[in-house]
Design an enzyme around this catalytic site. Structure first.
Site, PDB file in Angstrom:
ATOM      1  CB  CYS A  57      38.580  37.681  38.762  1.00  0.00           C
ATOM      2  SG  CYS A  57      40.235  37.085  39.126  1.00  0.00           S
ATOM      3  CB  CYS A  58      35.576  36.218  42.976  1.00  0.00           C
ATOM      4  SG  CYS A  58      36.582  37.263  44.035  1.00  0.00           S
ATOM      5  CB  CYS A  83      41.582  41.734  45.510  1.00  0.00           C
ATOM      6  SG  CYS A  83      41.463  41.412  43.747  1.00  0.00           S
ATOM      7  CB  CYS A 100      35.045  35.464  47.452  1.00  0.00           C
ATOM      8  SG  CYS A 100      36.296  35.849  48.629  1.00  0.00           S
ATOM      9  CB  CYS A 103      44.018  37.479  45.516  1.00  0.00           C
ATOM     10  SG  CYS A 103      43.034  35.995  45.348  1.00  0.00           S
TER      11      CYS A 103
HETATM   12  S1  SF4 Z   1      40.185  38.189  45.185  1.00  0.00           S
HETATM   13 FE1  SF4 Z   1      40.849  39.291  43.312  1.00  0.00          FE
HETATM   14  S2  SF4 Z   1      42.470  38.064  42.299  1.00  0.00           S
HETATM   15 FE2  SF4 Z   1      41.442  36.796  43.887  1.00  0.00          FE
HETATM   16  S3  SF4 Z   1      39.929  35.678  42.730  1.00  0.00           S
HETATM   17 FE3  SF4 Z   1      38.870  37.491  43.530  1.00  0.00          FE
HETATM   18  S4  SF4 Z   1      39.089  39.125  41.971  1.00  0.00           S
HETATM   19 FE4  SF4 Z   1      40.522  37.421  41.449  1.00  0.00          FE
END
Ligand code: SF4
Length: 230
Positions: free
Chosen positions: A121-122, A207, A226, A204
């Protein structure tokens, strides 16, 4: 620039940039970066306390300097409000860098990818858009401080960023959190109100939980970064 100098710059061995960098103040680091790279220079803002200071310092040196943010689409409402407050305070436009839409991500990888695979996701929402926007510049400025986490303890004030193939500056590398807040209050700068509600580090919504340090990011997992600075 001679061929040898150009080669040294590519290799991260440009001593005109790095010589004595550790003895420079935050303002002097910024001046050096602006002198060398503006307008091919970007400041990364995640709308945390360090960026309140950095935007203030950078715009004093170069009022047309460029600031961008990684808009993951799942930032806190307070963070979006801080974005707007900063644009109004300084009369600037902060450039968004975004990945695919949340809908596209859900269609391709399933719902709530952040719960199942935060690294992926990151990668989609932060690492890839960062790579894309940095491809257009020669240097970037970040809000890293050495005492934020063990992974940041050796961050140089100016160094070659191998990952992106450009120069990277951390003007606040040797600032403490107290130094940051002293500057914010002395200059009455806008800042993210989540800091007053127990969030030392803000990312985010999915998280981030309140915590006195970066342990509030991806709490309960061993993820610390990240993937933007490694
Ligand atoms: S911090 Fe969480 S929601 Fe944001 S990009 Fe990374 S995994 Fe995705």
């Amino acid at each position: 620039m001679s061929t040898v100098d150009a080669q040294h710059e590519q290799d991260g061995r440009d001593e005109t940039l790095t010589a004595d960098a550790e003895s420079l103040s935050a303002e002097q680091v910024i001046e050096r970066m602006v002198e060398r790279f503006h307008p091919r220079l970007l400041l990364a803002s995640s709308f945390q306390q360090e960026e309140s200071v950095l935007i203030d310092l950078l715009l004093k040196v170069e009022p047309r300097a460029r600031v961008f943010t990684l808009d993951t689409g799942v930032l806190f409402p307070e963070t979006y409000a801080t974005w707007k407050a900063m644009e109004e305070r300084w009369g600037i436009e902060i450039e968004p860098a975004s990945g695919i839409s949340l809908e596209q991500q859900a269609a391709q990888y399933g719902e709530a990818l952040w719960e199942r695979d935060p690294n992926r996701c990151c990668d989609i929402r932060k690492v890839t858009p960062l790579k894309e926007i940095l491809a257009g510049v020669d240097g970037w400025i970040v809000g890293i401080r050495r005492d934020q986490s063990p992974t940041r303890a050796n961050a140089p004030k100016i160094g070659w960023d191998d990952k992106h193939g450009i120069w990277k500056a951390a003007p606040l590398a040797d600032w403490s959190e107290k130094d940051v807040w002293r500057h914010i209050h002395a200059h009455e700068l806008p800042y993210n109100p989540l800091h007053d509600r127990g969030y030392a580090s803000i990312g985010c919504t999915h998280c981030t939980v309140p915590a006195a340090d970066r342990s509030g990011r991806w709490a309960g997992s061993d993820k610390l970064e990240c993937g933007l600075h490694g």
